[in-house]
Design an enzyme around this catalytic site. Sequence first.
Site, PDB file in Angstrom:
ATOM      1  CD  GLU A 443      -2.237  -1.787   0.121  1.00 48.06           C
ATOM      2  OE1 GLU A 443      -2.648  -0.949  -1.115  1.00 48.06           O
ATOM      3  OE2 GLU A 443      -2.730  -2.853   0.362  1.00 48.06           O
ATOM      4  N   GLY A 444       2.052   1.329  -0.799  1.00 49.56           N
ATOM      5  CA  GLY A 444       3.168   2.381  -0.710  1.00 49.56           C
ATOM      6  C   GLY A 444       4.052   2.361   0.667  1.00 49.56           C
TER       7      GLY A 444
END
Length: 598
Positions: A443-444
């Site tokens: 998620e990054g």
Amino acid sequence: MPVYNPPLRDMQFVMHEVFNAVDELKACPKHAEIDADTINAVLEEGGKFAAEVTFPLNISGDEEGCTLDKTTHEVKAPKGFKEAYAKYVEGGWPALSCDPEFGGQGLPFIVNQCFYEMLNSANQAWTMYPGLSHGAYECLHAHGSPEQKALYLPKLTSGEWTGTMCLTEPHCGTDLGLLRTKAEPQADGSYKLTGQKIFISAGEHDLAENIVHLVLARLPDAPAGSKGISLFLVPKFQVKADGSIGERNAIHCGGLEHKMGIHANATCQMVLDGAVGTLVGEPNKGLPAMFVMMNAARLGVGNQSLGLTEVAYQNALAYAKDRIQMRSLSGVKDKSKPADPIIVHPDVRKMLLTAKAYAEGGRALLMFCTLLLDKELNHPDEKVRKDSADLAALLTPIAKAFLTDNGFEATNHCMQVFGGHGYIKEWGMEQFVRDARINMIYEGTNTVQSLDLLGRKVLGNNGATLKKFGKLVAQLVEAEGVNEKMAEFINPLAYLGEQMTKFTTELGFKGMQNPDEVGAAAVPYLRVAGHLVFAYFFARMAQAALRAIEAGSTDPFYTAKLQTARFYFAKLFPETATLMRLARSGSKVLMDTEQALA
């Protein structure tokens, strides 16, 4: 075998005594009837579900993993997972915070947040199956067409169907502007998608009858880069107009990733070969729509590490009280035994208290974030909605990166408390470490979160949103600045708050001259910001604990809270000085290194 006890007392303390969440929520018409007893009762039952249904499957699921039938492309989750999911659906748990219009219970997000913390403590890999569905629900709720909402939201709300987000491709990773998946328009208004996606959590499984994939792809005439990305809804099984399931869609799992941890969750390589999908939102506006899901996922990932921090701490504490080894440096503590329990040793206590402080600070941060989301979406005052949205945007990268960094450190400390036994599988501690490691990546990555915080959320608006959080800090300092009992908590908070403005301005000026200065400073900057946030919440928790004690309470919970806050400010908070020095050291020693990296 590990154990888990839901931390309901601490949840209730933060929610009701620190944040007065019920009063905050009652200001929103949607939650005007909410009360503390209802919230507490829901979370008590949620804790039982986590501890009794999903927690016993954690080790066995890790050992068994998922199975892919390469002929049918079907994936089978570990033994017991499907039955646990059926109980989850039967209990109405997927619908907790969903819109009543689509069958939801309409409870505040903060309730769902606490429930999912317990699920993550119990079994992160299992929790990822229903967890991603919430992001898909939120994305469609915000950007779906009336037809998409009518067909898909009731099923996502009930849990009959699950959801995923299909972003990453083999050649580009985080750089979504390079993605190649194509979407060809069809005469009936649908699209046919062709391409490959990787690292798709819960991309294929046997827990639910259908899986709703949200897929990023390019239209034929799309501009290059991130401005040419559209979002599509691609179900595993096509859905008929009456909501019933139709034929199998041309999207399948081509392989399962072999991972360090979260073995029981199917991380899939997804192949789209002319899969039928429908456009979500406007053409070439896919990233803003997907960011609804990504931001929800980032808070969710922070919550995963919070859950692992809590369960690892509980097990390390129990072990430290029971395991005897050597005598205390300050003299024998238990004459009835040949050695003292290892909890008497200062460094063992440091490791335990580090995990405890990171769990309690993280719990406060995530509850605060979800309370902001409740107000952003439901408060009648436009200014409150705007301020809540701004603060939530500022705190989201901190919640993701700071909590996952802390979670990996904490689970490692807790494994260390076990000594050699921590490295042995049967105790369960090494699984917590392995499972926690992914949370810093997906998620990054945490570096991406740091760049988002410093580059976009802080410097991008000249510190305007940071100043809004600074006002909260200033209000607390002003209210408690003359209270001697609060001095040990307020003084370091006030000092860092004052430094933060100068520190941020300095980095901003350096970044204007050389953007690499922002890249070099971003990671330590986020940790400094994380400590500012934690210091604020620990000061508020200490404030609430002192008030309870002054009111006559003899509950040892409040004394424990003060002791944990003192530990945090004395042993963890001081790293901010080193971090600021690191951030100020500049980019030259990183970028002027052609020979060193030749």
